[in-house]
Design an enzyme around this catalytic site. Structure first.
Site: not given
Ligand code: DGL
Length: 285
Positions: A205-206, A27-28, A93, A91, A60
């Site tokens: 979004c996670t 993930d980010s 995104t 993630c 994002g």
């Molecule tokens: N956790 C990421 C998702 O599921 C997004 C968070 C970000 O913008 O980095 O989209």
């Protein structure tokens, strides 16, 4: 009985896999922890690497070209270092954009996390459904395609929250976040029209399930919040098979790309998810 040299465990080879699988969750930032919990619950025997590209957080706000390039570059390093048997892109995104490029580049299976539009539409009685996501996920052709294919009978409100992932990270790290800031992000999900009201919100979004208790408290009326993590974990088990009969749980570590020291509260939060070993794979964005 025979000794499995790869895993260093004794086992009956007729009923057990030759070694534990390694699952890389990516993930980010810390949002993928909500997916990690479900994956660990269904495959407690697996070795887990949780990788957060915190150097590039939040995803994002990145352009599509920049995000594809970034995820491919980081994944090259992670795959070379950890040799996962399966990767979960925890993630939305990234998943709604980068999965085709990842599958073309690597031969290991990738499981994505995408907006739960289909279950949301199926569960709605009012026909008013909202998808709460990052601005990136909201803008994707992939997300619009899901709505066209699976939400025919519903009116879907796409809500691109600009600050919510950051607020969720801050809360997880022990910082105080204001109810008013959280409410401002989720309020557009609540639509009332012709005597009907939104009754299902897909958390796309996670990061967002990290604040679920707060949404329930602040929501103008009760709705069903859909977290896709259990479905992701089921897909992982479909691909890897059920858990092996190992005596101990698998090992877990977390990897961060920013190269900065994590705060004490962040370490405590990670330990709560079973991630006591922290490593750095510095990759400035
Ligand atoms: N956790 C990421 C998702 O599921 C997004 C968070 C970000 O913008 O980095 O989209």
């Amino acid at each position: 009985m025979q000794v499995d040299l790869l895993a260093g465990n004794c086992h009956r080879s007729a009923v057990m896999p030759q070694r534990r699988p390694t699952i890389l969750l990516f993930d980010s930032g810390l949002g993928g922890l909500t997916v990690l919990s479900e994956v660990v619950a269904s495959r407690p025997d697996a070795d887990i690497v949780y990788a957060a590209d915190d150097a590039a957080f939040p995803y994002g706000r990145l352009s599509e070209a920049a995000l594809v390039a970034r995820v491919l570059t980081v994944m090259e390093r992670l795959v070379a270092r950890f040799h996962p048997d399966l990767v979960v892109i925890a993630c939305n995104t990234a998943s709604t954009l980068v999965l085709p490029a990842l599958r073309a580049r690597f031969s290991i299976p990738f499981v994505g996390t995408v907006p739960a539009v289909k279950p949301a539409a199926a569960r709605s009685r009012s026909g008013l459904v909202s998808v709460l996501a990052t601005p990136g996920t909201v803008a994707r052709d992939y997300t619009r395609g899901l709505i066209e294919h699976y939400a025919g009978g519903c009116e879907v409100t796409l809500v691109g929250a600009t600050r919510l992932a950051g607020l969720a990270e801050a809360a997880l790290k022990g910082e105080t976040i204001a109810d008013s800031d959280v409410l401002a992000e989720i309020a557009p999900c609540f639509v009332a029209r012709d005597g009907r009201r939104t009754d299902v919100v897909a958390l796309a979004c996670t990061h967002y399930p990290l604040l679920l208790a707060r949404y329930r408290r602040l929501a103008p009326w009760p709705v069903e919040w859909i977290d896709p993590a259990p479905a992701v974990a089921r897909r992982v088990t479909q691909l890897l098979g059920p858990a092996g009969d190992w005596r101990d749980a698998g090992e877990a570590c977390a990897v961060f790309t920013a190269g900065t020291r994590l705060s004490g509260p962040a370490r405590i939060a990670l330990a709560g998810f079973g991630l006591a070993r922290i490593e750095i794979e510095a990759m400035p964005a």
